[in-house]
Enzyme design. Structure first.
Site, short mmCIF file in Angstrom:
data_model
loop_
_atom_site.label_atom_id
_atom_site.label_comp_id
_atom_site.label_asym_id
_atom_site.label_seq_id
_atom_site.Cartn_x
_atom_site.Cartn_y
_atom_site.Cartn_z
N ARG A 166 0.84 -1.20 0.00
CA ARG A 166 0.00 0.00 0.00
C ARG A 166 0.87 1.24 0.00
O ARG A 166 0.65 2.20 -0.73
CB ARG A 166 -0.93 -0.01 1.23
CG ARG A 166 -2.21 -0.80 1.03
CD ARG A 166 -2.00 -2.24 0.59
NE ARG A 166 -3.23 -2.98 0.47
CZ ARG A 166 -3.76 -3.72 1.45
NH1 ARG A 166 -3.12 -3.87 2.61
NH2 ARG A 166 -4.89 -4.37 1.26
N ASP B 186 0.09 -6.72 -3.20
CA ASP B 186 -1.33 -6.52 -2.88
C ASP B 186 -1.98 -5.80 -4.05
O ASP B 186 -1.30 -5.52 -5.06
CB ASP B 186 -1.50 -5.76 -1.55
CG ASP B 186 -2.74 -6.24 -0.80
OD1 ASP B 186 -3.84 -6.19 -1.38
OD2 ASP B 186 -2.61 -6.68 0.36
N HIS C 264 -6.57 -10.12 -3.57
CA HIS C 264 -5.57 -9.06 -3.41
C HIS C 264 -4.52 -9.11 -4.53
O HIS C 264 -3.34 -8.91 -4.30
CB HIS C 264 -4.90 -9.16 -2.04
CG HIS C 264 -5.80 -8.74 -0.91
ND1 HIS C 264 -6.19 -7.43 -0.72
CD2 HIS C 264 -6.41 -9.46 0.07
CE1 HIS C 264 -6.99 -7.36 0.34
NE2 HIS C 264 -7.15 -8.58 0.84
N ASP D 268 -6.36 -14.52 2.21
CA ASP D 268 -7.42 -13.76 2.89
C ASP D 268 -8.30 -13.03 1.88
O ASP D 268 -7.90 -12.76 0.76
CB ASP D 268 -6.81 -12.73 3.86
CG ASP D 268 -5.91 -11.73 3.14
OD1 ASP D 268 -5.20 -12.14 2.20
OD2 ASP D 268 -5.91 -10.53 3.50
N GLU D 269 -9.49 -12.71 2.33
CA GLU D 269 -10.40 -11.78 1.65
C GLU D 269 -10.44 -11.98 0.13
O GLU D 269 -10.14 -11.08 -0.64
CB GLU D 269 -9.95 -10.34 1.96
CG GLU D 269 -10.00 -10.03 3.45
CD GLU D 269 -9.54 -8.62 3.79
OE1 GLU D 269 -10.22 -7.99 4.62
OE2 GLU D 269 -8.53 -8.15 3.24
N TRP E 35 -6.37 -14.17 12.18
CA TRP E 35 -6.46 -12.70 12.29
C TRP E 35 -7.87 -12.21 12.58
O TRP E 35 -8.06 -11.18 13.20
CB TRP E 35 -5.91 -12.03 11.03
CG TRP E 35 -6.75 -12.15 9.78
CD1 TRP E 35 -6.82 -13.20 8.94
CD2 TRP E 35 -7.64 -11.15 9.24
NE1 TRP E 35 -7.68 -12.95 7.90
CE2 TRP E 35 -8.19 -11.68 8.06
CE3 TRP E 35 -7.99 -9.86 9.63
CZ2 TRP E 35 -9.11 -10.96 7.28
CZ3 TRP E 35 -8.90 -9.14 8.84
CH2 TRP E 35 -9.45 -9.69 7.69
N TYR F 123 -3.48 -5.50 15.67
CA TYR F 123 -3.52 -4.63 14.49
C TYR F 123 -3.05 -3.22 14.84
O TYR F 123 -3.82 -2.38 15.30
CB TYR F 123 -4.91 -4.68 13.84
CG TYR F 123 -4.98 -5.80 12.80
CD1 TYR F 123 -4.48 -7.07 13.11
CD2 TYR F 123 -5.49 -5.60 11.52
CE1 TYR F 123 -4.49 -8.10 12.17
CE2 TYR F 123 -5.51 -6.63 10.57
CZ TYR F 123 -5.01 -7.86 10.91
OH TYR F 123 -5.02 -8.88 9.98
N PHE F 124 -1.78 -2.99 14.57
CA PHE F 124 -1.15 -1.73 14.97
C PHE F 124 -1.49 -0.59 14.01
O PHE F 124 -1.00 0.53 14.18
CB PHE F 124 0.37 -1.91 15.10
CG PHE F 124 0.81 -2.67 16.33
CD1 PHE F 124 -0.08 -3.42 17.08
CD2 PHE F 124 2.14 -2.64 16.76
CE1 PHE F 124 0.33 -4.12 18.22
CE2 PHE F 124 2.56 -3.32 17.89
CZ PHE F 124 1.66 -4.07 18.61
N ASP F 125 -2.33 -0.88 13.00
CA ASP F 125 -2.83 0.24 12.17
C ASP F 125 -4.02 0.91 12.85
O ASP F 125 -4.47 1.96 12.40
CB ASP F 125 -3.18 -0.22 10.75
CG ASP F 125 -4.15 -1.39 10.69
OD1 ASP F 125 -4.27 -2.14 11.70
OD2 ASP F 125 -4.77 -1.59 9.62
N TRP G 168 -0.57 -2.72 8.71
CA TRP G 168 -1.05 -2.43 7.35
C TRP G 168 -0.87 -0.94 7.12
O TRP G 168 -1.06 -0.13 8.03
CB TRP G 168 -2.53 -2.84 7.22
CG TRP G 168 -2.72 -4.30 7.51
CD1 TRP G 168 -3.20 -4.84 8.67
CD2 TRP G 168 -2.41 -5.41 6.65
NE1 TRP G 168 -3.20 -6.22 8.57
CE2 TRP G 168 -2.72 -6.59 7.35
CE3 TRP G 168 -1.88 -5.51 5.36
CZ2 TRP G 168 -2.53 -7.86 6.80
CZ3 TRP G 168 -1.70 -6.77 4.81
CH2 TRP G 168 -2.03 -7.93 5.53
N GLU H 140 -2.20 1.35 4.64
CA GLU H 140 -3.04 2.21 3.79
C GLU H 140 -2.89 3.68 4.17
O GLU H 140 -2.86 4.56 3.31
CB GLU H 140 -4.52 1.83 3.93
CG GLU H 140 -4.90 0.51 3.30
CD GLU H 140 -4.86 -0.65 4.27
OE1 GLU H 140 -4.07 -0.58 5.25
OE2 GLU H 140 -5.60 -1.63 4.08
C1 ACM Z 1 -5.89 -9.24 6.77
O1 ACM Z 1 -5.88 -8.37 7.63
N1 ACM Z 1 -6.61 -9.09 5.66
C2 ACM Z 1 -5.13 -10.46 6.91
#
Ligand code: ACM
Ligand code: ZN
Length: 546
Positions: A174, A203, A274, A337-338, A410, A435-437, A486, A488
């Site tokens: 990102r 990604d 992704h 994922d996703e 996660w 999740y440190f974001d 993450w 972003e």
């Molecule tokens: C994730 O946070 N999509 C692994």
């Protein structure tokens, strides 16, 4: 007087193995009781202290490069923190000084023991990595301020980590971070006794790993025409984002840099979702054939790798083949994922492939979940054939887990629990604690924008990676925990540091320290010293202590 007082306190502490309260002004003196992560046992001994001064030797066994590097690390740390210049020496130690040795009899290879007495300071490890962690503990016990003499109280510290897997992930898709910063980040992991760097390098919004067979992948897949402003507002900045990618040579350099610090780099190529950046270069691998553009906003895209195109599996193998030629880690992360199933549902090739493979609706897993599982199984089979093991996010459970997969849980703890019950290894990294974001304060007035959420330091500290509901046998499958960053909303190295610190110190105590020794108030009291160290090295630590 000061020495006398310390000796009295030391004897008292030794007699009742009591933890002394950490002083708020700590930082001027050596103090093993202030170290983060908290060691297994610290016993202060009566009788005095050993003084470290410039010119003192650090001896290490002849013919062992990793031990020579360990001696150099200690020398570098002491000089950076205090200005004192030590001298590494091969072979037999001098009369007094610092001795680095191997041979500690402990099945945990990361174990070490530090002894401080009138002979000097000995750090003995069960392996070179154990010695490295002994060095980390010693440097964190030392002051982070210029001085000519460091007085180190007589003591014995025995220590070993709770978990074998102690990870930290950063997303360089990102937003891209230059090699020099990745190295600074690795130094930070080392300071926190973290032994695994999970590197998210592909990604939707940028492909950042050079693949020689497909040069356009990194060349064009690393560029996006513009980036959304804020949280998917529909407004775009109109500015191309073309920060580049990591060449294979740079990746090898990072791997070597990390290995010296006893850190394994686990790369992640996120598939089959992704993948928009890859599809922009290889539109033939998408269900609709495109055209596609490198992602310009955040979230999850419907366009994913087509499971019915035989070229997809060939592409996966080609990419993984180059990946494993660069990254020697046993584990390789394949994401998983996703991955929306929208395109697969209406894609004739995907549906034909599902029929061919005998996937039928109405069972435990949908046809499309089985297709996802099929692709991940193919990736795993390739990795296993080449002596590697696969890690996937917890969605890889959905169509049936690949036979030897390790699961990164996660979306909560449940995926990890299920995987452990199926006798698969698990790394816990639930959004709730890892999740440190997320924001680290509720006072957002002067806070840089984050993705949302609220994950204060205290919450990170309370993570217990091993769920009570597992049986003793199942608990053994939880191999560790990991912080995820993450990016972003994180554009600069300074912002990365701000999001990591001080929360990484709480995470490392979760990863390293036995649960009986964890105590949040005590941890908070030790934090000022860690912060002094961050500041000495110029890291940008957030002020929040919520
Ligand atoms: C994730 O946070 N999509 C692994
Ligand atoms: Zn398809």
């Amino acid at each position: 007087m000061k020495n006398k007082l310390r000796n009295m306190l030391a004897s008292f502490a030794a007699a009742c193995t009591l933890w002394l309260p950490a002083s708020a002004t700590a930082g001027e003196e050596t103090d093993f009781q202030q170290v983060i992560p908290r060691p297994l046992s610290v016993t202060l001994l009566p009788g005095g202290a050993f003084d470290i001064q410039s010119g003192m030797t650090v001896s290490y066994p002849k013919g062992n490069r990793a031990m020579a590097r360990n001696a150099a690390f200690l020398t570098e740390y002491v000089q950076a923190q205090t200005g004192i210049k030590l001298t590494p020496v091969k072979g037999r130690p001098g009369k007094s000084g610092i001795r680095l040795t191997l041979g500690l009899d402990n099945p945990n290879r990361e174990a070490y023991i530090i002894t401080v007495d009138e002979q000097g300071i000995g750090i003995q490890g069960a392996s070179e990595a154990g010695v490295f962690y002994g060095i980390q503990t010693l440097r964190k016990a030392l002051p982070a301020t210029s001085t000519e003499t460091i007085s180190v109280p007589y003591a014995v510290i025995t220590d070993q980590p709770r978990f074998a897997y102690r990870g930290s992930m950063i997303d360089c898709s990102r937003h891209f971070f230059p090699v020099d910063f990745i190295k600074k980040y690795i130094d930070l992991l080392a300071m926190h006794n973290i032994n695994t760097f999970h590197w998210h390098i592909t990604d939707d919004q940028g492909w950042r790993f050079e693949v020689k067979k497909y040069p356009q992948l990194a060349k064009d897949g690393s560029r996006r025409e513009q980036t959304v402003i804020g949280r998917n507002t529909g407004h775009f900045d109109g500015k191309p984002y073309e920060p580049g990618f990591y060449t294979q040579k740079e990746c090898r350099d990072i791997v070597a840099y990390a290995a010296e610090r006893h850190i394994t780099v686990i790369p992640e190529i996120d598939m089959p979702g992704h993948m928009l950046a890859a599809l922009s270069v290889r539109p033939d691998l998408g269900c609709t054939g495109g055209p596609y553009k490198v992602g310009q906003q955040w979230g999850v895209y419907d366009d994913v790798l087509c499971a019915g195109n035989p070229q997809t599996v060939e592409f996966i193998r080609d990419v993984l083949s180059e990946l494993i030629s660069v990254f020697p880690s046993t584990y390789i992360h394949v994401g998983g994922d996703e991955c929306p199933k929208t395109r697969w549902k209406s894609c004739p090739r995907c549906q034909a492939r599902a029929r061919e493979l005998g996937f039928t609706p109405g069972g435990r897993h949908s046809v499309e979940e089985q297709l996802q599982s099929y692709l991940i199984h193919e990736a795993e089979a390739f990795l296993n054939k080449h002596g590697r093991s696969m890690i996937g996010w917890d969605e890889t459970l959905e169509g049936g887990l690949a036979p030897n997969a390790t699961v990164m849980s996660w979306r909560g703890f449940e995926g990890g629990v299920e995987a452990a019950r199926q006798r698969h290894k698990v790394i816990m990294t639930p959004t709730s604690h890892c999740y440190f974001d997320y924001y680290q304060t509720q006072n957002l007035q002067n806070e840089p924008q984050a993705i949302g959420g609220f994950l204060p330091l205290s919450k990170v500290y309370t993570l217990e990676p091993v769920p009570d509901i597992l049986s003793e046998d199942e608990k053994g499958y939880i191999i560790g925990a990991q912080a995820n960053l993450w990016t972003e909303y994180i554009l600069t190295p300074e912002h990365v540091e701000y999001m990591l610190l001080p929360r990484l110190s709480a995470m490392c105590e979760v990863q390293w320290t036995q649960p009986e020794a964890k105590d949040y108030e005590n941890f908070r009291n030790r934090l000022p010293r860690m912060k002094a160290l961050y500041s000495r090295y110029g890291y940008n630590c957030a002020p929040h202590m919520e």
